[in-house]
Design a protein around this motif. Structure first.
Motif, short mmCIF file in Angstrom:
data_model
loop_
_atom_site.label_atom_id
_atom_site.label_comp_id
_atom_site.label_asym_id
_atom_site.label_seq_id
_atom_site.Cartn_x
_atom_site.Cartn_y
_atom_site.Cartn_z
N VAL A 2 15.05 100.99 87.39
CA VAL A 2 14.83 101.04 88.83
C VAL A 2 15.49 102.29 89.39
O VAL A 2 16.65 102.58 89.11
CB VAL A 2 15.41 99.77 89.51
N PRO A 4 17.32 104.50 92.21
CA PRO A 4 18.26 104.14 93.27
C PRO A 4 17.60 104.04 94.65
O PRO A 4 17.98 103.23 95.46
CB PRO A 4 19.29 105.27 93.25
N ASP A 6 14.71 102.87 95.29
CA ASP A 6 13.94 101.63 95.37
C ASP A 6 14.83 100.39 95.48
O ASP A 6 14.34 99.31 95.76
CB ASP A 6 13.04 101.48 94.14
N ALA A 7 16.11 100.54 95.27
CA ALA A 7 17.01 99.40 95.28
C ALA A 7 17.77 99.27 96.60
O ALA A 7 18.89 98.81 96.63
CB ALA A 7 18.00 99.52 94.12
N ARG A 8 17.14 99.65 97.69
CA ARG A 8 17.79 99.59 98.99
C ARG A 8 17.84 98.15 99.50
O ARG A 8 16.99 97.33 99.19
CB ARG A 8 17.04 100.42 100.01
N THR A 9 18.82 97.90 100.34
CA THR A 9 18.93 96.60 100.99
C THR A 9 17.95 96.57 102.16
O THR A 9 17.89 97.51 102.93
CB THR A 9 20.37 96.39 101.52
#
Length: 58
Positions: A2, A4, A6-9
């Motif tokens: 993944v 970084p 795309d891994a947002r809150t």
């Protein structure tokens, strides 16, 4: 893997977290300044006596 970016809150999670922290801070400030629920309790422990017949029945 993944990325970084795309891994947002999600935004709604951040909004609820900020609102929750604000509520907790507000409650702590109110309790520390004497504006908590304890100021509405009777300190004598007895129930009030109605002053006139037909008044509120405590």
């Amino acid at each position: 893997m993944v990325e970084p970016s795309d891994a947002r809150t999600p935004r709604w999670v951040k909004v609820f977290a900020i609102a929750g922290v604000a509520v907790v801070v507000l409650v702590v400030v109110l309790l520390l300044t004497g504006h908590g629920p304890g100021r509405h309790l009777r300190h004598g422990g007895s129930r009030p006596v109605p002053s006139a017949p037909g008044g509120p029945a405590w």
